[in-house]
Each structure stands twice: as C-alpha cells, then as structure tokens.
Design a protein around this motif. Structure first.
Motif, PDB file in Angstrom:
ATOM      1  N   LEU B 159      27.773  75.649  82.215  1.00  0.00           N
ATOM      2  CA  LEU B 159      28.130  76.296  80.945  1.00  0.00           C
ATOM      3  C   LEU B 159      27.201  77.465  80.647  1.00  0.00           C
ATOM      4  CD1 LEU B 159      28.661  73.053  78.862  1.00  0.00           C
ATOM      5  CD2 LEU B 159      30.439  74.706  79.415  1.00  0.00           C
ATOM      6  N   GLN B 160      27.735  78.451  79.978  1.00  0.00           N
ATOM      7  CA  GLN B 160      26.906  79.574  79.560  1.00  0.00           C
ATOM      8  C   GLN B 160      27.551  80.254  78.352  1.00  0.00           C
ATOM      9  OE1 GLN B 160      23.954  79.984  81.243  1.00  0.00           O
ATOM     10  NE2 GLN B 160      23.506  81.200  79.457  1.00  0.00           N
ATOM     11  N   ALA B 161      26.700  80.641  77.381  1.00  0.00           N
ATOM     12  CA  ALA B 161      27.196  81.401  76.238  1.00  0.00           C
ATOM     13  C   ALA B 161      27.319  82.862  76.652  1.00  0.00           C
ATOM     14  CB  ALA B 161      26.228  81.262  75.066  1.00  0.00           C
ATOM     15  N   ILE B 177      31.292  85.842  71.176  1.00  0.00           N
ATOM     16  CA  ILE B 177      30.381  85.035  72.004  1.00  0.00           C
ATOM     17  C   ILE B 177      30.775  83.569  71.880  1.00  0.00           C
ATOM     18  CG2 ILE B 177      27.986  84.265  72.296  1.00  0.00           C
ATOM     19  CD1 ILE B 177      27.214  86.990  70.962  1.00  0.00           C
ATOM     20  N   SER B 179      30.895  79.553  74.344  1.00  0.00           N
ATOM     21  CA  SER B 179      30.516  78.810  75.545  1.00  0.00           C
ATOM     22  C   SER B 179      31.647  78.881  76.573  1.00  0.00           C
ATOM     23  CB  SER B 179      30.252  77.359  75.144  1.00  0.00           C
ATOM     24  OG  SER B 179      29.821  76.633  76.246  1.00  0.00           O
ATOM     25  N   TYR B 181      32.827  77.909  80.715  1.00  0.00           N
ATOM     26  CA  TYR B 181      32.572  77.339  82.030  1.00  0.00           C
ATOM     27  C   TYR B 181      32.503  78.511  83.007  1.00  0.00           C
ATOM     28  CZ  TYR B 181      34.048  72.732  80.352  1.00  0.00           C
ATOM     29  OH  TYR B 181      34.157  71.552  79.682  1.00  0.00           O
TER      30      TYR B 181
END
Lengths: 454, 216
Positions: B159-161, B177, B179, B181
C-alpha cells in the motif's frame, strides 16, 4: 469527536493508527475519539522519556523535544507538542492536501524531526513549492507519534505494513504485550528487540510469529502481503538508511501452509539447510545462526526456486513429501497441475524400470545430467530399458513431452530434472536402502566398464 | 468500450515515494496516477486532469538498478550544499496507456513536449497509438503493472498513499491523495472493476472522475 483517523497507505501513519487501535482495544480507525487519544498521551510520554526508549528516539525523531539536549523537561515539552497537534485535529473531510490521508489540509510543515525519513528544511527544493517541510495534516502527524510503539529493533528499526489489517493488529498486540511487561517490571528496554540484525530473517521470523500466535487455519482464505521498512532516521543518516522488503501473498500463504502442516518440522530442516554457515556457527543454537544469511528466505523473496533444498543429494533422500512439494510448486512457482501430474507419473514409471532392471546407473545419469541434451538422452536410454523389459505403455506421449515435461525446452528442463529426481528419491528410498551393498558394487562395475570403453 | 491505447517505451524510469526525502530514494515499481496525467499533459501541451479523460495503464520493467547521484540542497537561507545519495531506478520501462478520450490520438502522434516517465532524464518514446476495444470479462483475469485504490475488493499488494493529479495553481497542490495498492506483478483478479484488453490478455483499471473528490 470521532472520524479523525483512517488508513492511509502511509506506513508510519498506519502503524500509529494500529498502535492506537490496540491500546484502545478498538476495531476501526474511524471509531477512535479525540479524548481517547489524549488519554494515551501520559503513557506515551512516560515511555518515551525512559532511557532506553529515549535513546531509540534519536533514530526516530532526531532534534525533537524528546532528544534535544537543551530541552530539560522532555516529558512536558513533548506532551505540549502532542496537545498542540490534537488541538489542530479536525474530522476527516472529502479532500485535502495532506500527503498521507488526502482528506484534510496541513496546518504546518513537518520535517524528519516529527516524521521519519522526511528530510529537513535544508532540502527545500525537495519539498513541494520549496516549502519548509512536508504537507501532513495534524491528525496524521499525531498518529505518527504513536508509531514507535510498534517498531521492531533489527539493527536499524523496522516498521511493518500489511494490506491485511488483522495482521498489523496481531503484530501490534505482541508489541503491546512486550511493553506491558516492561511497565510491570519497570525494566525498560526500548521497542521489541529479539536479537535480529538481518532484516530478511526478521521478516520471516515476524511472519512466522504472526501465523503461529494467532492460531487459526484460515490464512489461505485471505490475500496477505507483508512489507518491512528497515530504516534509521538518525541525524547524519548513512546512504543506506532505508531498505524495503516485501513478502508477497503467495509466500505468506506457503509459510502458513508449511507451519500448520504435519511436515512443519521437516520444513524447519529445509530452512536450516539454507543458512550460509561458517565453521564457527553452531547450528544447534539458534542464537548463533539466526542472523546468518539464509538462501531459502532470500530466494523466496526474490521469486526464485528453492527446489534444491527439498532434497539431500548426498543421502539420496527427500526432506519433505511430494504433497508438500506439490503445494509449493503450484501455489508459489505457479506450475500447472497437469504438468506436475505428468512429471510425477513419468518419474514413477522410471522408478519402476530402475527397480525392475536393478539399473541404478540410470538414476546416477539422471542426477548428473548437466544440460537439456544430456538429460533427454538419459530419458531415451530409459525408454529403451522399458522396451527391453517388456513394458507395454510408452514412458510418455509426444504431447506430454512437448506440453508438460519440457514446455519451454531448454529453459524448463532443469526444473523437470529436479522434480523427477525428487520423486525418484521418494519412490526408490526403501529400495536404495535395502540394496545399498549391491548398488555400490554395480556402480563400481559400471565405472570399470566405462573405463574399458574409453 | 472504445479507448485509445498508447504504447510507450524508454530506457529508465523512476517514481519517488512522496514520503521519503532521505539518503536512499527508492522507486515505486509503477507510476502513480499523477505521473500519468503529467505525461498526458506534456503530450497535449496543456493541463489535463481526470475531468478531461479517464486513464488506465499497465507498466512493466526489466530490472531495478541503483544510481549514485550528486544532489544540491537548497536551504531556507538561500544557501546551497551538494550531497550524494542513492537513487533507485527502473530499467527499460514498457508502458501501455489507455485513454477514454479518443481525441488524444493525434496528440500522441506529435507530442507538444518531451514525454517523461519520472524525471527529466527518463525520456519515453511512443511506439504505437491505436484505438482498441476494452471488454467486460467476467471471471478471472490477470491484473498488474498499475495502482488500484485501496477500497477495491479482491485486490492485494503493498500500500502507498499517492496523489491522483496536481493542481495548476501556484503553489501546486496534490489532489485526490489516497491509499493505493501498488501492483508490480500480475495477480489473478476475479471481479468486474477492471476492463479487459483481449489482445494483451490483462485487466485495465480506469482512473477517472468518479475516483476523486472534487474541491468545490
């Protein structure tokens, strides 16, 4: 006020949120109330000013109220910062410029002093529009202050992240238990430290712990990836102050399968064979070898085969059963079931002909074939053996040969060889043991014949 | 659904994690949506957002490498210092873009500005611009090489914002912005949130207007 927090995908924010959930015994981030967060401040500041924890803070929040030597009342000053952040918190909106949640605007800029790995105002050309720091909203910055509760010591620090939030909570509960013991005994030792310095081994250790601690057999129903951020936020960080280690879902599932399987002790033997041992290392004492590099672990993370570790070629035996290997090949290596079945059938037929003719030399030839051509030639000799022995069915059809035994020809022959040899060891094990003496004599005779031919 | 498919290739690409400004700069394995809208804006020579076209993409690369770089750090007192850091980059990026606005066909045949995938050194070349039909395919399909919002069922991965696009105001603001995958490798997906490219045999997730909360 609730609806302050939500999972963001930012590892530090999410770690802090998970810590709060576990400390407050809540299920979802949105349920956390602002007054409950405030109630945790005292525990947090008490802990962070303890000597061992405070030392750790140099690698998490350098130059902060917790670590700056000019600050005399560290607890009071840090508490003040937490309260300031809390006073700026508003409920989640639909949008905002916070680089973590994107649902609120930032009220101030944050640097590595409050948010790990964020740089300093000496880096303004690396921040958006040359600002003096990163755009975090106060709620996300506040959540980050809780993240050290669930860090893990592994030389540098480790922040664990998973798409499966249950996994994060299980891990955070372990961290809480560890801290509870420190509080009860008044012996503060910093965040969880089990003596690991090798992050790959630490990742497998933590995942093993999660799978075994949370005694359930449902892991195969979920898709769980785990990521470790291995970092230090020290003031003068080395160039390698950040590494990222990913354990993909298929490896997590395979570990869960292996650890909950009747062959888990054999799996442990397989792992043990993966250590790059030194003469000094005592393989009976985990403390001595647990930080050595492990080829099995590293290959699993790199997506490479660990097939060779399932067999002991010196002893001509397998360490696990075919069913275990089958799971690994299907679920991790993504091998087609039909291909695996064909290889198994062919290997079983080869075992039969070796036993019937007592021709151990063929096994040796299969084991030692060094290229595709050589391996094919041994199969050709085995086909001739079968014809001479009066077997009616062919060893394989042309279709099986092309589609399943060597679908990519030269590229896949090695995998086929390894699987056939594995199955032969399994099928011939008793026969090899019972005929050990005759086999050795046959091999000596064969060698002598070969010499005469030369 | 008829869409425009643009195939781009390059030598290198790199996508900084927005949250890391430190001695080591890792790269995301695939670009964030904001990078894709930046690339489309460069092609058009004008500001393009999810309001103009939905976009899907699949990116693969052959390897990762680490480069040692000199950087110049500007301080608030207008002083500048040089430093060294390690930057990870992707080798031989191969990107398929899918745009719902077919009028971009001519734009990609003759882009207004250089097409970059990451930084100014990460130049991309257009290999092919083609109108293709994306289908709805029920059941399993392989999906990967892209980012997918966290709320999508049946998807998993790191996961990344990440931002969706940037404003064209000064100062620039990251918009949308959330979250995501980050799907480096292909996974098997059984759902209907992806369209399907029959020719290339993969699912395509379209990012667009309904994926963002607009500032009023």
């Amino acid at each position: 006020m609730n609806n302050i927090f939500t999972y963001t995908g930012n590892p530090f924010v999410d770690a802090g949120i998970t810590a709060m959930l576990v400390w407050l015994d809540k299920e979802n981030p949105e349920e956390i109330e602002d007054y409950e967060v405030k109630n945790l401040f005292n525990e947090l500041t008490d802990l962070y000013v303890q000597k061992s924890w405070n030392m750790m803070m140099y690698s998490v929040f350098p130059n902060s109220k917790l670590t700056n030597p000019s600050v005399k009342d560290k607890k009071g000053e840090y508490d003040k910062l937490l309260n300031e952040l809390l006073s700026e918190v508003v409920a989640l909106d639909s949008h905002g410029n916070c680089i973590a949640c994107g649902k609120r605007d930032s009220k101030r800029y944050f640097t590595k002093t409050q948010v790990p790995l964020t740089g300093t105002s000496d880096f303004i050309n690396f921040f958006s529009y040359g600002n003096g720091g990163a755009d975090y909203c106060s709620a996300c910055a506040l959540a980050i202050q809780f993240s050290p509760l669930v860090f893990y010591k592994c030389g540098n620090l480790v922040c664990l992240q998973s798409n499966n939030k249950e996994v994060e909570k299980i891990y955070a509960k372990k961290c809480k238990s560890f801290i509870d013991v420190q509080k009860a005994t008044k012996e503060y030792t910093g965040c969880n430290d089990e003596g690991y310095t090798n992050p790959v081994n630490a990742l497998f250790h933590l995942v093993t712990d999660i799978i075994l601690t949370y005694d359930r057999r449902e892991w195969h129903r979920e898709n769980t990836g785990v990521r470790l951020y291995h970092f230090t936020n020290f003031n003068q960080p080395p160039l390698d102050n950040l590494s990222i280690y990913d354990m993909p879902d298929e490896i997590f599932k395979f570990l869960a399968y292996a650890l909950q399987h009747e062959e888990r002790d054999n799996w442990k033997k397989v792992i043990k064979r993966g250590y790059f041992t030194t003469k000094k290392a005592n393989l009976d004492d985990e403390e001595e070898y647990k930080n050595l590099r492990n080829d099995v672990y590293e290959r699993l993370l790199r997506g490479q085969s660990i097939l060779k570790y399932f067999v002991d070629t010196n002893q001509r035996r397998t360490l696990v059963k075919w069913s275990f290997l089958e799971y690994y090949m299907k679920e991790v290596r993504k091998m087609e079931a039909k291909r695996l079945d064909t290889i198994k059938k062919v290997a079983d037929d080869i075992a039969q002909v070796i036993k019937t003719k007592g021709n151990i030399k063929r096994l040796a030839q299969l084991e030692t074939a060094k290229n595709y051509g050589e391996f094919r030639n041994v199969l050709r000799l085995i086909i001739k053996d079968r014809i001479n022995a009066g077997f009616e069915k062919p060893l394989f059809s042309i279709d099986e040969y092309e589609k399943y035994l060597f679908p990519e020809g030269n590229l896949s022959w090695k995998e086929t060889q390894d699987l056939i040899v594995f199955r032969l060891y399994e099928q011939l094990h008793d026969w090899l043991v019972n005929n050990d003496k005759e086999i050795k004599e046959d091999l000596v005779e064969d060698e002598e014949e070969d010499i005469e031919l030369i | 659904m008829k869409v425009l498919r643009v195939h781009l290739v390059g030598w290198t690409a790199s996508f900084r994690y927005p949250i890391f400004i430190t001695g080591y700069q890792p790269t995301l394995p695939v670009p964030p949506v904001s990078t894709i809208y930046g690339l489309i804006s460069a092609a058009k020579g004008d500001y393009v957002t999810p309001l103009n076209t939905k976009v899907g993409y699949v990116m693969r690369s052959e390897a990762k490498g680490v480069d040692l770089e000199t950087i110049y750090m500007l301080s608030t007192d207008n002083s500048a210092k040089s430093n060294v850091y390690k930057r990870e980059f992707l080798l031989n990026p191969d990107l398929y873009l899918y745009l719902t606005d077919l009028s971009f066909k001519e734009i990609f045949k003759k882009p207004e500005y250089p097409l970059l995938l990451g930084r100014s050194s990460d130049l991309m070349m257009v290999e092919e611009v083609k109108e293709v039909d994306l289908m709805q395919k029920h059941g399993n399909k392989r999906v990967g090489g892209t980012v997918v919002p966290f709320e999508e069922e049946g998807i998993w991965g790191p996961l990344q914002a990440l931002p969706m696009y940037f404003s064209n105001t000064i100062p620039r603001e990251a918009i949308g912005i959330k979250s995501y995958y980050v799907l480096e490798n292909f996974i098997e997906y059984d759902g209907d949130s992806f369209w399907y490219d029959d020719e290339l045999d993969w699912g395509v997730y379209l990012h667009g207007q309904e994926n963002i909360s607009q500032k009023q």
